[in-house]
Enzyme design. Structure first.
Site, short mmCIF file in Angstrom:
data_model
loop_
_atom_site.label_atom_id
_atom_site.label_comp_id
_atom_site.label_asym_id
_atom_site.label_seq_id
_atom_site.Cartn_x
_atom_site.Cartn_y
_atom_site.Cartn_z
N ASP A 111 54.06 27.62 30.63
CA ASP A 111 54.73 28.16 29.53
C ASP A 111 54.20 28.01 28.18
OD1 ASP A 111 56.97 29.44 28.62
OD2 ASP A 111 58.15 27.60 28.44
N PHE A 160 62.70 33.93 31.53
CA PHE A 160 62.77 32.79 32.38
C PHE A 160 62.88 32.83 33.42
CE2 PHE A 160 65.13 29.01 33.81
CZ PHE A 160 64.16 27.80 33.04
N ASP A 167 63.18 25.59 38.76
CA ASP A 167 64.70 25.57 38.76
C ASP A 167 65.16 26.08 37.36
OD1 ASP A 167 63.38 23.39 37.09
OD2 ASP A 167 65.32 22.42 37.24
P1 IMP Z 1 55.29 23.80 29.27
O1 IMP Z 1 54.95 22.49 28.91
O2 IMP Z 1 56.01 24.54 28.16
O3 IMP Z 1 53.88 24.63 29.74
O4 IMP Z 1 56.32 23.90 30.49
C1 IMP Z 1 55.88 23.96 31.79
C2 IMP Z 1 57.06 23.46 32.52
O5 IMP Z 1 58.29 23.99 32.17
C3 IMP Z 1 56.84 23.91 33.83
O6 IMP Z 1 56.15 23.03 34.61
C4 IMP Z 1 58.54 24.05 34.20
O7 IMP Z 1 58.94 22.97 34.97
C5 IMP Z 1 59.01 24.47 32.99
N1 IMP Z 1 59.35 25.72 32.86
C6 IMP Z 1 58.63 26.77 32.00
N2 IMP Z 1 59.02 28.12 32.10
C7 IMP Z 1 59.74 28.01 32.93
C8 IMP Z 1 60.68 29.13 33.72
O8 IMP Z 1 60.61 30.27 33.29
N3 IMP Z 1 61.43 28.80 34.70
C9 IMP Z 1 61.57 27.56 35.06
N4 IMP Z 1 60.83 26.39 34.55
C10 IMP Z 1 60.02 26.69 33.60
#
Ligand code: IMP
Ligand code: MG
Length: 190
Positions: A111, A160, A167
């Protein structure tokens, strides 16, 4: 109420299917075949990122035709919210040393990229023989930092998503597809 009248949690009309089970399975198998060929002759050490990667990991590893070992790391960056706080916390550390191992980190989604960037920096300092990342989903429009993921399942728009391990508030991980809630406020809460 009979079984046919009972409201289905999985087949909720509020959940639009973004990636169905067939596409998930075909893509995960193709990723596993690529990994099998890229690591031919080596032992692979998979690190699953709890909890979101659990479904992807269990499908992926069963199609990787190599000797492999498995460990888990618990990382929390979201809490129950659907917005990244940018805060990354280790909730469970690895069980075994990474020294000399060909490590493949298996993550559900990139993300902002903050979680994987944080982890990659830690793992690189642990004398790995090699380090690569496999992520099922990638949301490039959301990146706040560059993440060099060698294997990406699907690039998706900035929605999302839930299901197949992902989850919201710890629910929806058991959906066999990747879904997008049409009205996020109407999701079931834990
Ligand atoms: P990042 O550090 O922002 O890349 O976030 C990664 C983590 O956020 C992932 O491992 C997920 O657990 C959570 N995450 C990010 N986007 C989503 C989504 O669309 N649905 C559910 N969990 C998400
Ligand atoms: Mg996660």
């Amino acid at each position: 109420m009979s079984a046919t009248e009972r409201a289905s949690f999985i087949h909720d009309p509020n959940l639009k299917v973004l990636i169905d089970t067939g596409r998930l399975q075909a893509r995960v198998r193709a990723m596993a075949e690529q990994i099998t060929s890229d690591y031919a002759g080596k032992n692979l050490h998979l690190i699953g990122v709890l909890k979101g990667a659990c479904v992807f990991l269990s499908d992926l590893m069963r199609s990787i035709d190599l000797p492999l070992s498995l460990d888990f790391i618990g990382i929390s960056s979201y809490g129950a919210s659907t917005k990244s706080s940018g805060e990354v916390r280790i909730t469970k550390d690895l069980d075994v040393s990474l020294a000399g191992k060909d490590v493949l980190v298996v993550e559900d989604i990139i993300d902002t990229g903050l979680t994987l960037n944080y982890m990659a920096n830690i793992f690189r300092s642990r004398e790995v023989s090699s380090l690569a990342i496999a992520a099922l989903l990638d949301k490039p429009d959301r990146h706040e930092i560059a993440v060099d993921a060698k294997y990406i399942g699907f690039t998706i728009p900035n929605h999302f998503v839930v299901g197949y391990g992902l989850d919201v508030g710890e629910l929806y991980r058991n959906l066999p597809f990747i879904g997008v809630p049409e009205i996020p406020e109407n999701l079931v809460k834990s």
